[in-house]
Motif scaffolding. Structure first.
Motif, PDB file in Angstrom:
ATOM      1  N   GLU A 153      35.683   2.891  70.698  1.00  9.59           N
ATOM      2  CA  GLU A 153      34.427   2.741  69.971  1.00  9.59           C
ATOM      3  C   GLU A 153      33.626   4.034  70.092  1.00  9.59           C
ATOM      4  OE1 GLU A 153      32.335  -0.971  70.370  1.00  9.59           O
ATOM      5  OE2 GLU A 153      34.068  -1.880  71.369  1.00  9.59           O
ATOM      6  N   ALA A 193      37.137  -1.923  61.679  1.00 11.01           N
ATOM      7  CA  ALA A 193      36.081  -2.630  62.419  1.00 11.01           C
ATOM      8  C   ALA A 193      34.761  -2.552  61.661  1.00 11.01           C
ATOM      9  CB  ALA A 193      35.935  -2.036  63.819  1.00 11.01           C
ATOM     10  N   PHE A 235      35.796  -4.067  67.240  1.00 11.24           N
ATOM     11  CA  PHE A 235      37.174  -3.591  67.380  1.00 11.24           C
ATOM     12  C   PHE A 235      38.172  -4.730  67.590  1.00 11.24           C
ATOM     13  CE2 PHE A 235      37.658   1.165  68.170  1.00 11.24           C
ATOM     14  CZ  PHE A 235      36.591   1.496  67.365  1.00 11.24           C
TER      15      PHE A 235
END
Length: 316
Positions: free
Chosen positions: A75, A139, A269
């Protein structure tokens, strides 16, 4: 180490760039493959005033920590973990955050990228390296159902036939929406047609307010204006576009028609990884070019000048 660096609006290949962790909890990840994103191109045009190593879509091998030796994706928001936003579960909006390859943090167009361990996610064996590069943008597409109740917004229009528009269309279909994609490129729309999702060329569309939901993935400052012409009263517009351009349309129609406007950025995610592992989303047909890291400057130039969908950099 080798890296593609943005300096004063110019990208250069620096064979001896010194990348250092910003925080003690950051894990070195040896990058396998990274993807060029529209945001990278906007950064080159001046968006965010970024200086440093570009790149935030990647898959690599963690070299330390609990995932040492495993393939991981990361991320991009590196939050402080101590402020009110972080304690409230809103770390992506931490006012002290850095963002990989976007804000005060070197990115993944390099041999190694440093990522907080809490940002890392292991990649299942059934997901290829090429597919794993798409976890971050996928995502972002899954952020739409995370933010918006789609149970009554069934008629969805996606503006933009690029990589993010393609992914958003696939995710919305998974949520049960009746999806149409409007774009400008025959070859890109053909990939979406092949998925069984309806498409139309923008030039052939009569802009009328018929959609319950419009998602702007155009990457253009004109996207919101077009979305406003397509959305019905009390519908919802989701903005995925960020640009370096400062211009904006007259927003009065949003007030008059009581339209909900949702800014939408990074997403979950785990949902993206699960969808890829289950084969619910097709991403590798989007790959339209690949280059070694040493030719990253040329790769960025081609991503700007040619009708590419997704250009990959093979790093290690």
């Amino acid at each position: 180490m080798p890296a593609i660096v943005l300096r004063e609006g110019q990208t250069v290949f620096d064979a001896e760039y010194a990348v250092q962790p910003r925080q003690p909890d950051e894990i070195p990840v040896r990058v396998i493959t990274a993807g060029i994103c529209e945001t990278d191109l906007q950064l080159i045009r001046g968006y965010m005033g970024f200086q440093g190593v570009l790149g935030h879509e990647f898959v690599g091998i963690a070299e330390a920590g609990r995932y040492a030796g495993q393939r991981v994706v990361g991320e991009i928001n590196c939050s402080c973990g101590e402020c009110e936003a972080c304690h409230g579960g809103r770390g992506n909006h931490c006012p002290h955050r850095t963002v990989l390859g976007i804000l005060d943090h070197d990115g993944a167009f390099a041999d190694v990228v440093y990522v907080p361990e809490g940002n890392l996610h292991p990649v299942p064996r059934q997901i290829s390296d090429d597919a794993a590069v798409f976890v971050e943008p996928l995502a972002a597409a899954f952020q739409i159902p995370a933010q918006v109740d789609l149970s009554w917004l069934k008629r969805a229009t996606v503006l933009g036939d690029g990589r993010l528009g393609n992914l958003c269309a696939q995710v919305l279909r998974l949520q049960g929406c009746d999806v149409e994609v409007i774009g400008k490129h025959v070859e890109k729309l053909a990939l979406i047609d092949a998925l069984g999702i309806r498409t139309r060329m923008l030039k052939d569309v009569t802009l009328a307010p018929t959609a319950d939901l419009v998602v702007d993935c155009t990457g253009s400052e004109s996207g919101l204006e077009t979305a406003m012409k397509l959305i019905r009263p009390r519908g919802t517009i989701v903005l995925k576009t960020t640009t370096a351009a400062p211009d904006s349309p007259n927003l009065a129609p949003l007030v008059i028609d009581e339209v909900t406007l949702v800014g939408s950025r990074c997403g979950p995610f785990p949902a993206a990884i699960e969808a890829l592992a289950a084969g619910q989303v097709r991403v590798t047909p989007l790959i339209s070019g690949r280059f070694p890291l040493s030719e990253g400057v040329e790769a960025l130039r081609q991503a700007i000048e040619r009708p590419h969908l997704k250009v990959l950099l093979d790093v290690n």
